[in-house]
Design an enzyme around this catalytic site. Structure first.
Site, PDB file in Angstrom:
ATOM      1  CG  ASP A  31      -2.027  -0.991   1.161  1.00 36.59           C
ATOM      2  OD1 ASP A  31      -2.322  -1.459   0.046  1.00 36.59           O
ATOM      3  OD2 ASP A  31      -2.601  -1.314   2.214  1.00 36.59           O
ATOM      4  CE1 TYR A  41       3.309  -6.299   4.723  1.00 31.48           C
ATOM      5  CE2 TYR A  41       2.675  -8.508   5.427  1.00 31.48           C
ATOM      6  CZ  TYR A  41       2.819  -7.556   4.430  1.00 31.48           C
ATOM      7  OH  TYR A  41       2.480  -7.877   3.137  1.00 31.48           O
ATOM      8  CG  ASP A  45      -4.521   3.510   5.161  1.00 30.35           C
ATOM      9  OD1 ASP A  45      -5.197   4.554   5.072  1.00 30.35           O
ATOM     10  OD2 ASP A  45      -4.047   2.937   4.165  1.00 30.35           O
TER      11      ASP A  45
END
Length: 281
Positions: free
Chosen positions: A38, A66, A80
């Protein structure tokens, strides 16, 4: 040029933009990434150059790790920090509650992808429909979470986790679901991919470093492929070069070599060697 680059994609740049930068730096047209990050996220983005751009199906499906920061108390439309706040709460979960929720997700799970994602709905990207104000309903996808670990708690309403998961897992959705299980809301405010398959962030190169290193940053494709090796007898070298039929009994996908040269990924089909992905320069 032919190989893979362990590129460190910076936050604020799309994966497509990163690929464009690599094309310009190397002067190559055939370049592609092996699994989207992203725009907000940073870290390991595997980029294939030349014939190695054909390796998407072999590289993108590997497990990934991650580092993710969850901020509790609000939720955005994109899940987000780049999105617009759509809801807030004063209910902030304890560390124990969040840890319990995270542990409950370890294993094979059904995950509903974020509405703002690249998933297709009736031939269109989900994020495009969402931006147009349309209601988007995505079906659950089966993914696997292999491991989670709490790294730190910078503030009472923030927790940083390490997550190792299968390809296709949305960390934004994990953030959403953990908060929901705790009776709260949360938004992903930081995401770094630290590992993708055999590639680790400590070995990655930035775009600036790539500008200096150039071709030296390219890793041979065979080094990223965890497969059995099959050596074709050197007597058949010319036949290999000209694509002639060669008897072969190798089972499953294998790295095919002849006279010490790497030809690609192949397997036996009806007793004959078939090169599925030709990678020889």
């Amino acid at each position: 040029m032919n190989g893979l680059i362990n590129l460190y994609k910076p936050s604020g740049m799309s994966s497509a933009q990163a690929v464009s930068r690599v094309k310009r730096i190397l002067g190559q047209k055939t370049v592609g990434h092996m699994g989207t990050l992203d725009p907000m996220a940073e870290g390991v983005l595997i980029v294939g150059v030349g014939k190695s751009a054909r390796l998407f199906d072999y590289i993108s499906g590997r497990r990934k790790t991650y580092i993710a920061k969850f901020k509790f108390g609000y939720e955005t439309d994109t899940l987000d920090a780049l999105g617009t706040t759509v809801d807030t709460t004063s209910d902030i979960p304890s560390v124990d509650a969040a840890l319990h929720a995270m542990q409950s997700l370890v294993g094979e799970i059904e995950q509903i992808p974020p509405v703002y994602s690249a998933k297709h709905v009736n031939g269109k990207r989900a994020y495009a429909l969402a931006r147009d104000g349309q209601d988007v309903e995505l079906k659950p996808v089966r993914v696997t979470v292999y491991d989670t670990e709490l790294i730190c708690q910078p503030r009472m309403d923030e927790m940083v986790f390490s997550v190792t998961c299968s390809s296709g897992t949305y960390i934004r959705a994990i953030c959403r679901d953990v908060a929901k299980m705790c009776g709260s809301l949360a938004t992903l405010t930081y995401l770094q991919r630290t590992r993708s398959g055999v590639f680790d962030v400590k070995d990655s190169v930035t775009i600036e470093q790539l500008s200096t290193m150039g071709e030296k940053a390219i890793v041979p494709p065979q080094k990223a492929l965890d497969m059995p090796v099959y050596n074709v007898d050197g007597a058949f070298y010319d036949d290999m070069l000209h694509g002639k039929k060669i008897a072969c009994d190798v089972s499953g996908d294998s790295l095919i070599y002849c006279n010490g040269e790497f030809f690609g990924i192949g397997k036996s089909v009806d007793g004959v060697l078939k090169i599925k992905t030709y990678l020889r320069d």
